[in-house]
Design a protein around this motif. Structure first.
Motif, short mmCIF file in Angstrom:
data_model
loop_
_atom_site.label_atom_id
_atom_site.label_comp_id
_atom_site.label_asym_id
_atom_site.label_seq_id
_atom_site.Cartn_x
_atom_site.Cartn_y
_atom_site.Cartn_z
N VAL A 61 0.77 -1.15 0.14
CA VAL A 61 -0.05 -0.11 -0.07
C VAL A 61 0.69 1.92 -0.24
N GLU A 62 0.89 2.48 -0.91
CA GLU A 62 1.31 3.54 -1.30
C GLU A 62 0.65 4.35 -1.45
N ASP A 104 -4.47 14.29 -11.45
CA ASP A 104 -5.25 15.46 -11.98
C ASP A 104 -5.47 16.60 -11.38
N CYS A 105 -6.93 16.98 -11.01
CA CYS A 105 -7.03 18.67 -10.15
C CYS A 105 -7.39 17.60 -8.71
N SER A 106 -7.29 16.58 -8.72
CA SER A 106 -7.82 15.66 -7.30
C SER A 106 -7.17 16.33 -5.73
N ASP A 107 -7.84 16.74 -5.29
CA ASP A 107 -6.99 16.82 -3.69
C ASP A 107 -6.60 15.88 -3.01
N HIS A 108 -6.73 14.93 -3.56
CA HIS A 108 -6.57 13.75 -3.01
C HIS A 108 -4.92 12.54 -3.45
N GLU A 109 -4.90 12.13 -2.47
CA GLU A 109 -3.41 11.47 -2.88
C GLU A 109 -3.84 10.16 -3.69
N MET A 110 -2.88 9.63 -4.27
CA MET A 110 -3.64 7.90 -4.94
C MET A 110 -3.35 7.13 -4.52
N VAL A 111 -3.94 5.95 -4.04
CA VAL A 111 -3.80 5.09 -3.14
C VAL A 111 -3.18 3.93 -3.51
N GLU A 112 -2.21 2.96 -3.82
CA GLU A 112 -2.25 1.66 -4.82
C GLU A 112 -1.77 1.17 -3.77
N PHE A 113 -2.23 -0.35 -4.45
CA PHE A 113 -1.85 -1.60 -3.54
C PHE A 113 -2.39 -2.28 -4.50
N LYS A 114 -1.41 -3.46 -3.79
CA LYS A 114 -2.07 -5.29 -5.34
C LYS A 114 -2.01 -6.18 -3.90
N MET A 115 -3.56 -6.57 -4.86
CA MET A 115 -4.14 -7.87 -4.52
C MET A 115 -3.33 -8.79 -4.91
#
Length: 137
Positions: free
Chosen positions: A61-62, A68-79
């Motif tokens: 989980v990173e 783009d213009c979102s105020d959230h950072e993306m959460v990347e994870f592996k299933m």
């Protein structure tokens, strides 16, 4: 996985300030789900949750930069793949052969106050589960 907008939930302590967040937290706990996102994604709050019923199914989980213009950072994870049932052996306990006095003694030797001190409910459960499995062996 999703943006649940409960910034007042403290996952470490398993507490929430608002009634709606407490209800959400109760539902998560009722379903024995674990929240695995540990870093805040927006203004110091964890809003985007990755919930699972088995911690070993989610990995790496990173947080990534915002999209783009979102105020959230993306959460990347592996299933992570689950072990196929055909390949795994189901272990069942034979309770007729259990020495409950020894089991009780082994768990009674654990200094629970110190073992659980400063831990939230998730960490406390993992510590308890680890001791329980060790005593079971």
């Amino acid at each position: 996985m999703g943006d649940f907008n409960h910034p007042d939930i403290c996952w470490r302590d398993n507490t929430a300030g608002h009634k709606q967040s407490r209800k959400f937290l109760e539902r998560v706990n009722d379903k024995f789900l674990l929240q695995v996102t540990e870093e805040p994604v927006r203004r110091g709050a964890i809003l985007d949750f990755v919930l699972t019923n088995k911690e070993e199914l989610v990995g790496d989980v990173e947080l990534k930069s915002s999209l783009d213009c979102s105020d959230h950072e993306m959460v990347e994870f592996k299933m992570l793949r689950a072990v196929r049932r055909a390949q795994s052996k189901l272990i069942t306990l034979n309770f007729r052969r259990v020495d409950f006095d020894l089991f009780r003694d082994l768990l009674g030797r654990v200094p629970w106050d110190k073992a659980l001190e400063g831990r939230g409910s998730q960490d406390s459960w993992l510590v308890f589960k680890d001791h329980l499995l060790q005593a079971q062996e």
